[in-house]
Design an enzyme around this catalytic site. Structure first.
Site, PDB file in Angstrom:
ATOM      1  CG  HIS A  23      33.168  36.129  42.991  1.00 62.66           C
ATOM      2  ND1 HIS A  23      33.124  36.567  44.290  1.00 62.66           N
ATOM      3  CD2 HIS A  23      32.286  36.895  42.307  1.00 62.66           C
ATOM      4  CE1 HIS A  23      32.252  37.563  44.392  1.00 62.66           C
ATOM      5  NE2 HIS A  23      31.735  37.782  43.201  1.00 62.66           N
ATOM      6  CG  ASP A  36      35.366  35.631  46.621  1.00 66.57           C
ATOM      7  OD1 ASP A  36      36.028  35.647  45.551  1.00 66.57           O
ATOM      8  OD2 ASP A  36      34.163  35.938  46.666  1.00 66.57           O
ATOM      9  CB  SER A  77      31.441  41.102  43.759  1.00 65.71           C
ATOM     10  OG  SER A  77      30.243  40.462  44.062  1.00 65.71           O
TER      11      SER A  77
END
Length: 198
Positions: free
Chosen positions: A70, A100, A172
Site C-alpha cells: 500500500h 501487503d 508503514s
C-alpha cells in the site's frame, strides 16, 4: 498490526513476470539492538511515492528492500531516501496486496542489511519499530513495545502480530524487530480507539 516477515515476496507484479528472485540469507544478529542501533537505522529508508511516504528496509546487499504494497501502490518506480540524505530511484519488482508486501530494488550495494528471523514472535517479547512516522524529517525514529497477541484476519486467513509499540502514518512498511535487530514483521497498520487506555 504487523505482517509476519517471512511471508515476504510471493506474488509477481505482472502475471507474466515469473522470474525467481533469490534473497540471500543474512546471519541473524546476536548482539543487543542497543549495541547495533546505528547499523539498524542505516538499513531503514523512507519510500516516497507521489506526495506521500512510507518506510522500507534493506534485506539484501545487492539493494533489495521490503516495504508495504500500500506504500508503493501501483507505482513501478519509487524514491528511496536514506537517513544520511542519499536519495535514489528504486524499481518495484514484486507486490502482494493480500500480504501487503512489496519488493523494491535500488541500484547500489548496501552496507547495512537487516536479517529476517523465521522463528515466530512470542507473546510478551520486546519489539522495536524503526521508521519515518508522520513526516520524512522524523526518519530513523525508534519506538519500543511488546508483542501483545497473534490475530487472524477473518478476510484473508493470515495471522498478524498485535504489538503495543507506538506507530504512526509513515511507519508503514518499516521493520518490526526483535531485541537483537532481527526482522520479525513488517509494520502495516495502527488501531486507534478513543476508549483505549495507555
Amino acid at each position: 498490526s504487523v505482517s509476519q516477515a517471512n511471508a515476504a515476496v510471493s506474488a509477481p507484479t505482472e502475471p507474466d513476470a515469473l522470474s525467481v528472485i533469490e534473497i540471500p540469507r543474512t546471519r541473524l544478529s546476536t548482539l543487543a539492538i542497543r549495541r547495533i542501533v546505528g547499523d539498524v537505522t542505516a538499513a531503514v529508508v523512507s519510500v516516497r511515492v507521489g506526495g506521500g511516504h512510507g518506510t522500507g528496509f534493506i534485506i539484501g546487499k545487492s539493494g533489495l528492500l521490503l516495504t508495504n504494497a500500500h506504500v508503493v501502490r501501483q507505482a513501478r518506480r519509487v524514491q528511496v531516501v536514506f537517513a544520511n540524505g542519499l536519495e535514489i530511484e528504486g524499481e518495484v519488482l514484486r507486490r502482494d496486496s493480500i500480504r501487503d508486501v512489496a519488493l523494491v530494488n535500488i541500484p547500489i550495494r548496501a552496507r547495512s542489511v537487516l536479517p529476517i528471523r523465521a522463528k515466530p514472535a512470542r507473546t510478551l517479547e520486546d519489539v522495536y519499530v524503526v521508521g519515518s512516522p508522520l513526516m520524512e524529517a522524523l526518519e530513523a525514529t525508534v519506538t519500543r513495545g511488546i508483542v501483545s497477541a497473534w490475530r487472524k484476519d477473518a478476510r484473508t486467513g493470515l495471522r498478524h502480530i498485535q504489538a503495543d509499540v507506538p506507530i504512526s502514518g509513515g511507519n508503514s512498511g518499516g521493520p518490526l524487530l526483535d531485541g537483537f535487530g532481527n526482522v520479525i514483521g513488517i509494520t502495516r497498520a495502527s488501531y486507534v480507539d478513543e476508549r483505549a487506555q495507555n
